[in-house]
Design an enzyme around this catalytic site. Structure first.
Site, PDB file in Angstrom:
ATOM      1  CB  ALA A 302      -1.083   0.134   1.259  1.00 25.81           C
ATOM      2  CG  MET A 303       2.283   5.251  -2.024  1.00 26.37           C
ATOM      3  SD  MET A 303       3.879   5.232  -1.168  1.00 26.37           S
ATOM      4  CE  MET A 303       3.986   6.965  -0.686  1.00 26.37           C
ATOM      5  CD  GLU A 304       3.563   6.509   2.816  1.00 23.71           C
ATOM      6  OE1 GLU A 304       4.627   6.926   3.137  1.00 23.71           O
ATOM      7  OE2 GLU A 304       3.306   5.506   2.634  1.00 23.71           O
ATOM      8  CG  ASN A 305       0.111   8.006  -2.730  1.00 25.61           C
ATOM      9  OD1 ASN A 305       1.175   8.201  -3.024  1.00 25.61           O
ATOM     10  ND2 ASN A 305      -0.791   7.021  -2.956  1.00 25.61           N
ATOM     11  CG  HIS A 337       1.757   1.065   8.143  1.00 16.44           C
ATOM     12  ND1 HIS A 337       2.877   0.568   8.676  1.00 16.44           N
ATOM     13  CD2 HIS A 337       2.172   1.620   6.991  1.00 16.44           C
ATOM     14  CE1 HIS A 337       3.873   0.980   8.122  1.00 16.44           C
ATOM     15  NE2 HIS A 337       3.978   1.507   6.925  1.00 16.44           N
ATOM     16  CD  GLU A 338       0.285   2.334   3.676  1.00 16.15           C
ATOM     17  OE1 GLU A 338       0.873   3.446   3.203  1.00 16.15           O
ATOM     18  OE2 GLU A 338       0.986   1.324   3.880  1.00 16.15           O
ATOM     19  CG  HIS A 341       2.505   6.374   6.582  1.00 16.96           C
ATOM     20  ND1 HIS A 341       3.856   6.664   7.043  1.00 16.96           N
ATOM     21  CD2 HIS A 341       2.773   5.161   5.951  1.00 16.96           C
ATOM     22  CE1 HIS A 341       4.670   5.512   6.743  1.00 16.96           C
ATOM     23  NE2 HIS A 341       3.988   4.745   6.117  1.00 16.96           N
ATOM     24  CD  GLU A 360       7.420   3.300   5.588  1.00 13.66           C
ATOM     25  OE1 GLU A 360       6.267   2.759   6.186  1.00 13.66           O
ATOM     26  OE2 GLU A 360       7.161   3.924   4.497  1.00 13.66           O
ATOM     27  NE  ARG A 858      12.767  -1.834  -3.281  1.00 11.85           N
ATOM     28  CZ  ARG A 858      11.717  -1.937  -2.389  1.00 11.85           C
ATOM     29  NH1 ARG A 858      11.948  -2.728  -1.499  1.00 11.85           N
ATOM     30  NH2 ARG A 858      10.409  -1.546  -2.639  1.00 11.85           N
TER      31      ARG A 858
END
Length: 927
Positions: A302-305, A337-338, A341, A360, A858
């Site tokens: 996921a990404m906290e934009n 978590h997101e 942020h 993080e 990666r």
């Protein structure tokens, strides 16, 4: 010049203007200029599958802090029409006219440098106009394309999405792509009117496109100041589920239309945890809206934009009929978590990626608090703390680990920092600080820090200053102590300590020394350097106070950073045990003298074993198995500890034990003495398996959520070791499912047993069983179910089926999405038959795998973990070393992960040399 021509073509420069490679080669942008605002305008074309692309322009308002003739920013894989570039002064003294005379590039750091016709003067403000275009790539970074199948028409539906962290905003628009260059953004998206558009902020205005029929422009409100990696937008045809927030902010959860019914849980949980954070941080959520979006193709979990949080479908969507309790809890943790942020990371952002852990580590720790607040019956705080510590211990016991706060000089180093050290160890040291500071001081310090640096950037020292002030004001820390000194010992050096405790049974005291713990037992004692400031909490058998996690004493470091031996007066009688590290409040390991271990073992193996706190029971298991691995304790002591598990009925100690014993299993199953280990595991597991009624569907009778997870965990391992009727029951469930006329609608396998049933049936089954499960994967509409199936298809013991499965995993046009390919490989590599095949496949196909993931190589590091845990002979280790050396070109993006994998393999080889025969003899005595 041929190489330069190829380079120019590759990055899309206009050949008539591009003329040089820049000599500026520092890894950080110059500081002479500061962006203030971006006006970003992008037209996205999604109608033609053969022509998915975008074009647009950005106007960057820049303030000059120093005189300069260069504007250096980031751009990667964008075609910039240099004939249309403009530069003009918009405020300040002097002539307003200016222009770009030439450009240069630095491919190493993705710099695009504009040389100005006139010097930019300090104090003046300028506006740079840059037109650009690019294809929507399938790479899952930058501005990229994703898709899903419309179940009604069976046609592919396309959408666009962004993923910019850590350094991919430069692939979407030219920008100052470092976290310290915060600015506000006005985003305008152009697209066909059949779609929706989302960005960080609410919509301000929608108007028709000036020249394209049926196209519209959607302009969003200006954002608050934020870093480029948090900018987000998407063009899609999704639906949403609305929620309500007490503060009036708009909250929506988005998904493809045929999955909108799976948004209910996230739409209910998200606002609850957001409201908890508002109270915890003492700051209202700063934006007028927040959207959660499930993207079919997404590289991160996921990404906290800010204002537009993006997730994989498996981490946002929940189906009560297809997702297990473990899926539900994982989903809650990811959302928590997101959303954490939005304060730690978004409102206050690290100055540079050195302090990624401030983002993080905090989000990981605070997420556990948030979930605990909403679902106290899940005990997520305790389970999360144990998981974080065990994960961190595993990696940080390697010489090749790294500090929590580490120097960063290349983009590849940024990406390597997204690991267990930043997340799990970062979370563990924050928990330690929370516990030794106390609730009031910790919250006061955090709130002051967030208010002081809101909409700005900070370093870890800034946080330490706020916390020190709060701790001293509340009397939580002695006046001559400061948070900086204590916490720097945990964040600026690699590793963690083992505390060696030697009791004087006649005086009621104990001497404590510390050294760095390393799994590589060949490292000389003199090289196990390091000193940590350690808060010492402890209790005795008579006192039995496991609630007080506050330190009764401290281990300090000298002025030369050497450990100072500490003596504590604990008052335990000679026949009473002493336990340090109450509820694992601090990330260290505790090794006692033989007599104290004996006293602990006696209690564990008695009816009074629960007099020791459940987390400390897990701690004793984890510690003693680590010490036995490296020779600080013998396996006789370790097995006397694990023997008590026949009495254990709590999840947390079992998780600790099974995670550790799994590592032994992966080595021993390749040896002739595996049979003894298997019988020992059967001996441990049979009582708890029978207590939980085996594979029978008793979940509806369970009143505790932990009991559901305990049963899920136990039966999974029980089938692996052929305990009782586990395998036959699993096979029977699977046969019943296969016999259903409509297996996609009627599913007789209990929800929380499906992973175990699938894996067991596939491992014992036929090609027809495998194909049946593959068909269920192809037809499933629930991401968590699809992941469960992918992770169990690798359980087959048929070589050719596994080989075919790995080939499917890395084929660009297979039914397996790129984000799930590593899961499939891990599923094969972690099983006894699949390990040898996967190892050989990785070695022989590393170029193909590299090409499949490039440029985001990666991800390849995820393929190494199951391999490194099973290589245990010097011959195999040397072969892998040679492979790593010969394939340096393809492995350079995972240099750190390869070093850690080779070191893990070395520790396995050492264990076989020094412990295998002793362990085999010892375990036979415990059967």
């Amino acid at each position: 010049m041929k190489w330069f021509l190829l380079f120019v073509l590759a990055i899309g420069l206009d050949l008539s203007v591009a003329n040089s490679i820049s000599r500026y080669n520092h890894y950080r942008l110059p500081t002479a200029l500061r962006p203030q605002r971006y006006y970003l305008r992008i037209l996205t074309l999604l109608e033609s599958p053969d022509d998915l692309r975008f074009a647009g322009n950005v106007q960057i308002v820049i303030k000059a802090l120093q005189n300069t003739r260069n504007i250096t920013l980031h751009s990667k894989n964008l075609t910039i029409d240099e004939s249309r570039i403009t530069l003009r002064q918009i405020s300040g003294a002097g002539n307003m006219d200016n222009c770009v005379s030439s450009t240069s590039v630095n491919p190493t750091h993705d710099y695009y440098i504009f040389h100005t016709c006139k010097e930019l003067l300090a104090g003046n403000v300028y506006k740079l106009f840059l037109p650009f275009s690019a294809d929507l790539t399938p790479q899952l970074f930058g501005y990229y394309r994703s898709s899903y199948k419309d179940p009604v028409t069976n046609k592919t539906r396309w959408l666009s999405a962004t993923q910019f962290e850590p350094s991919s905003a430069r692939k979407a628009f030219p920008c100052f792509d470092e976290p310290g260059f915060k600015a506000s953004f006005v985003v305008t998206l152009g697209y066909h009117k059949q779609f929706n558009a989302l960005s960080n902020m609410p919509v301000r205005e929608i108007r028709p496109h000036e020249s394209l029929a049926n196209y519209i422009w959607c302009e969003f409100q200006e954002s608050v100041p934020m870093s480029t990696y948090l900018v987000a937008y998407s063009v899609n045809d999704f639906s949403f589920k609305p929620s309500t927030l007490p503060n009036g902010a708009l909250f929506r959860t988005w998904a493809r239309p045929n999955a909108i019914d799976q948004c209910d849980y996230a739409a209910e949980f998200g606002p609850k945890v957001l409201q908890y954070y508002e109270e915890f941080f003492g700051i209202r959520y700063p934006l007028p809206k927040i959207d959660q979006m499930a993207v079919p193709d997404f590289s991160a979990g996921a990404m906290e934009n800010w204002g537009l949080v993006k997730y994989r479908e498996s981490t946002l969507l929940y189906s009560p009929t297809h997702s297990s309790l473990a899926d539900k809890q994982d989903l809650a943790n990811v959302i928590a978590h997101e959303l954490a942020h939005q304060w730690f990371g978004n409102l206050v952002t690290m100055k540079w990626w050195t302090d990624l852990w401030l983002n993080e580590g905090f989000a990981t720790y605070v997420a556990g608090l948030g979930v605990q607040e909403i679902y106290p019956e899940w005990h997520s705080r305790d389970k999360g703390s144990l998981t974080a510590l065990m994960t961190a211990f595993r990696l940080d016991s390697l010489v090749s680990s790294h500090p929590i706060s580490r120097p960063i000089q290349m983009v590849t180093e940024i990406e390597e920092s997204f690991d267990a050290i930043s997340y799990q160890k970062g979370s563990a040291v924050l928990r330690m600080m929370h516990l030794f500071m106390g609730e009031e001081s910790f919250r006061t310090g955090l709130r002051e820090y967030l208010k002081l640096y809101a909409y700005k950037n900070a370093e870890q020292n800034n946080l330490w200053e706020s916390l020190t002030t709060a701790a001293h004001q509340n009397g939580a820390l002695p006046g001559h102590y400061d948070i900086n000194t204590i916490m720097d010992s945990w964040t600026l050096q690699t590793g963690f300590p083992v505390l060696n405790i030697t009791r004087d049974y006649s005086t009621g005291t104990a001497e404590i020394t510390q050294e760095r713990y390393l799994r590589n037992s060949q490292i000389p004692q003199a090289d196990r350097v390091g000193c940590w400031w350690v808060p010492l909490s402890y209790t005795t058998q008579d006192e039995n106070d496991f609630n007080n996690t506050s330190p009764k004493a401290w281990m300090e470091c000298s002025s030369t950073d050497e450990g100072v031996p500490t003596t504590i007066d604990h008052s335990a009688g000679p026949e009473e045990w002493l336990i340090l590290n109450i509820q694992l409040s601090t990330p260290y390991k505790a090794n006692y003298d033989a007599r104290n271990w004996k006293l602990l073992i006696d209690t564990l193996n008695s009816k009074d074993f629960q007099s020791i706190h459940v987390i400390n029971r897990a701690q004793l298991i984890d510690d003693v198995l680590y010490f036995a691995w490296t020779g600080e304790q013998d396996y006789e002591t370790a097995l006397q500890v694990t023997n008590y598990l026949r009495r254990e009925r709590d999840l947390i100690p079992w998780k600790s034990a099974l995670d550790n014993l799994k590592l032994l299993n992966r080595i021993l199953r390749q040896t002739p003495n595996f049979g003894s280990f298997k019988r020992y595991m059967q001996k441990l597991l049979t009582p708890i398996y029978e207590h939980l009624h085996g594979m029978n569907d008793t979940f509806s009778l369970m009143t505790q959520q932990d009991e559901v997870l305990l049963k899920t965990t136990v039966v999974n391992v029980a089938c692996q070791y052929d305990v009782s009727d586990c395998v036959t029951q699993a096979q029977a469930y699977f046969r019943r499912w296969r016999a259903e006329t409509n297996p996609d609608e009627n599913h007789p396998v209990p929800l929380n047993l499906r992973s175990t049933v699938y894996c067991t049936a596939i491992s014992q089954g036929t090609e027809e069983d495998w194909n049946f499960l593959w068909s269920r994967y192809r037809k499933s509409n629930v991401a968590s179910e699809r992941q469960t199936i992918l992770s169990t298809l690798g359980c087959s013991k048929e070589v050719w089926i596994l080989q075919r499965y790995m080939e499917k995993s890395f084929h660009p046009k297979s039914a397996i999405r790129k984000q799930d390919s590593s899961l499939c490989f891990q599923a094969v590599a972690s099983r006894e038959v699949g390990f040898l095949l996967a190892k050989q496949y990785f070695i022989e196909n590393v170029e193909l795998i590299h090409k499949y993931y490039y440029p985001q190589t990666r991800v390849m590091s995820r393929l190494l973990t199951p391999l490194s845990e099973q290589v245990s002979t010097i011959n195999d280790l040397n072969k892998f070393r040679s492979f790593a050396n010969d394939s340096r070109h393809f492995l350079k993006g995972i240099r750190q992960a390869m070093q850690q994998s080779l070191e893990t393999m070395l520790t396995n080889v050492q264990w076989m040399d020094w412990n295998y025969h002793k362990f085999s003899r010892t375990i036979r005595h415990h059967l």
